[in-house]
Design an enzyme around this catalytic site. Structure first.
Site, PDB file in Angstrom:
ATOM      1  N   ASP A  76       0.692  -1.523  -0.182  1.00  0.00           N
ATOM      2  CA  ASP A  76       0.302  -0.073   0.110  1.00  0.00           C
ATOM      3  C   ASP A  76       0.768   0.693  -0.014  1.00  0.00           C
ATOM      4  O   ASP A  76       2.099   1.581   0.317  1.00  0.00           O
ATOM      5  CB  ASP A  76      -0.923   0.040   0.784  1.00  0.00           C
ATOM      6  CG  ASP A  76      -0.320  -0.578   2.516  1.00  0.00           C
ATOM      7  OD1 ASP A  76       1.250  -0.986   2.278  1.00  0.00           O
ATOM      8  OD2 ASP A  76      -0.496   0.279   3.911  1.00  0.00           O
ATOM      9  N   GLU A 134      -1.039  -2.081   4.975  1.00  0.00           N
ATOM     10  CA  GLU A 134       0.105  -2.300   6.423  1.00  0.00           C
ATOM     11  C   GLU A 134       0.063  -1.200   6.667  1.00  0.00           C
ATOM     12  O   GLU A 134       0.482  -0.352   7.858  1.00  0.00           O
ATOM     13  CB  GLU A 134       1.244  -2.097   5.992  1.00  0.00           C
ATOM     14  CG  GLU A 134       2.904  -2.321   7.700  1.00  0.00           C
ATOM     15  CD  GLU A 134       3.135  -1.185   8.027  1.00  0.00           C
ATOM     16  OE1 GLU A 134       3.577  -1.287   8.865  1.00  0.00           O
ATOM     17  OE2 GLU A 134       3.061  -0.319   6.791  1.00  0.00           O
TER      18      GLU A 134
END
Length: 389
Positions: A76, A134
């Site tokens: 991400d 995350e």
């Protein structure tokens, strides 16, 4: 350095730059996940898609029996407008890979291709965990774990490209390496009124200000000085006019610790202090406390493996003992379930201008560090495969 990774480095850079141009925020990694899954399948790797969101689990089963090792990368990006000026800068306004996750993904893809090509000679199984989300709690690690990512796994490893360390270095440390992260939101309620008649009001800003100052004593006077901890106030907001006593004020902040006892102690002190100090000013307080990622604690024997394996895997590199860091990482959840090690690979380079910290709009890193990250993951896994079952 792994010869296969050296030969495939240019393509690894291409993957990383594609991902950098096309970043996606946490919980929105649809295109990133599809891109990675497509690459894995092109290597002949079996892939489970959309695991607990957009997570992926790839599996490389060797022809020979052996242990199972999980390798993890996060995918991400962050809500940051890029200012790097790189030709591969983000094409999505307000979204940027400002923490190196694009490099983590590219490095693990390189390792994945290596193991896929070695399948016939591989003793054991490699579990490839491409994790979404995350950066934002509750994170993407637990959904992968809950969907079987670590079933039958003997060890789990992850790497973070780290620009505060120069390229050509790698580091880890046994025990606590990265802090837990919690957030708190305190609402102080008083009684508003005219700024010229404060005696008829209960000033929430005054009560909140007193609380902010007292919260600074939580670490200095309640926590064992030999146990690192942080309590930081991020915002204080109250009022809307210069001649009005504010009825409501909100305080927000973060807590970082390395052990659960200290974590619980600080939470209790913040909650108790908020209520008591607000009450002493005639106000009331409500506290919302969000428990985030736990501390990341490396397994001692697996960290010993890192110090044993890294010098041969990364010839010429300086291998160091890392200092514990206050940033958090949801890799911590994997380490709660299985023995493993989280490692840092230096990715800074002042000569090339890669000097900006993580989460900065001008963040970038020395791409050669991806070769080291991939080689290190491969070497750690192969070291496990060499052991007797």
């Amino acid at each position: 350095m792994n010869e296969t990774i050296e030969r495939g480095f240019e393509e690894m850079v291409e993957w990383r730059r594609y991902l950098h141009r096309n970043p996606e925020l946490s919980y929105q990694e649809k295109e990133t996940s599809a891109f990675v899954a497509g690459k894995l399948e092109s290597f002949g790797i079996e892939v489970r898609r959309n695991v607990g969101g957009y997570g992926l689990i790839g599996t490389v089963k060797g022809s020979l029996p052996g242990r199972t090792v999980a390798l993890r990368a996060d995918m991400d990006a962050l809500p940051i407008a890029e200012e790097s000026g790189a030709e591969y800068a983000s094409l999505r306004e307000g979204v940027m890979h400002a923490c190196g996750h694009d490099g983590h993904t590219a490095a693990l893809l390189g390792a994945a291709r290596y193991f896929a090509e070695k399948r016939e000679r591989l003793r054991g199984e490699v579990r490839l965990l491409f994790q979404a989300s995350e950066e934002v709690c509750p994170g993407g690690a637990m959904p992968l774990i809950e969907n079987g990512a670590l079933e039958g796994v003997d060890a789990v490893y992850g790497v973070h490209l780290w620009t505060p360390m120069p390229a050509g270095t790698a580091a880890s440390v046994a025990g606590p390496m990265m802090a837990s992260t919690d957030e708190f939101f305190i609402d102080i309620a008083g009684r508003g009124g005219h700024g010229g008649m404060p005696h008829e009001t209960v000033d929430s800003i005054v009560a909140a200000s007193a609380l902010v100052m007292q919260l600074q004593t939580v670490v200095s006077r309640s926590v064992d000085p030999l146990k690192p901890a942080v309590v930081s106030i991020g915002t204080i907001n109250g009022g809307f006019a210069q001649n009005v006593v504010a009825e409501k004020t909100r305080i927000t902040g973060t807590v970082r610790t390395f052990d659960e006892d200290t974590r619980l102690l600080i939470r209790g002190r913040i909650e108790d202090m908020s209520l008591r100090i607000a009450e002493s000013y005639g106000a009331s307080a409500s506290v919302e406390y969000l428990v985030g990622y736990p501390a990341l604690v490396n397994d001692a024997s697996e960290t010993e493996r890192f110090f044993r394996v890294a010098p041969a895997a990364l010839p010429g590199f300086r291998i160091e003992t890392a200092k514990p860091l206050m940033p958090a990482e949801d890799f911590a959840y994997y380490l709660r379930e299985k023995p493993g090690c989280f490692m840092l690979v230096g990715a800074g380079n002042s000569e090339k201008g890669f000097v900006h910290p993580h989460h900065h709009p001008r963040f970038d890193f020395d791409e050669s560090a991806m070769k080291a990250a991939a080689s290190l993951l491969i070497a750690m896994a192969e070291s496990v495969f060499e052991e007797e079952i």
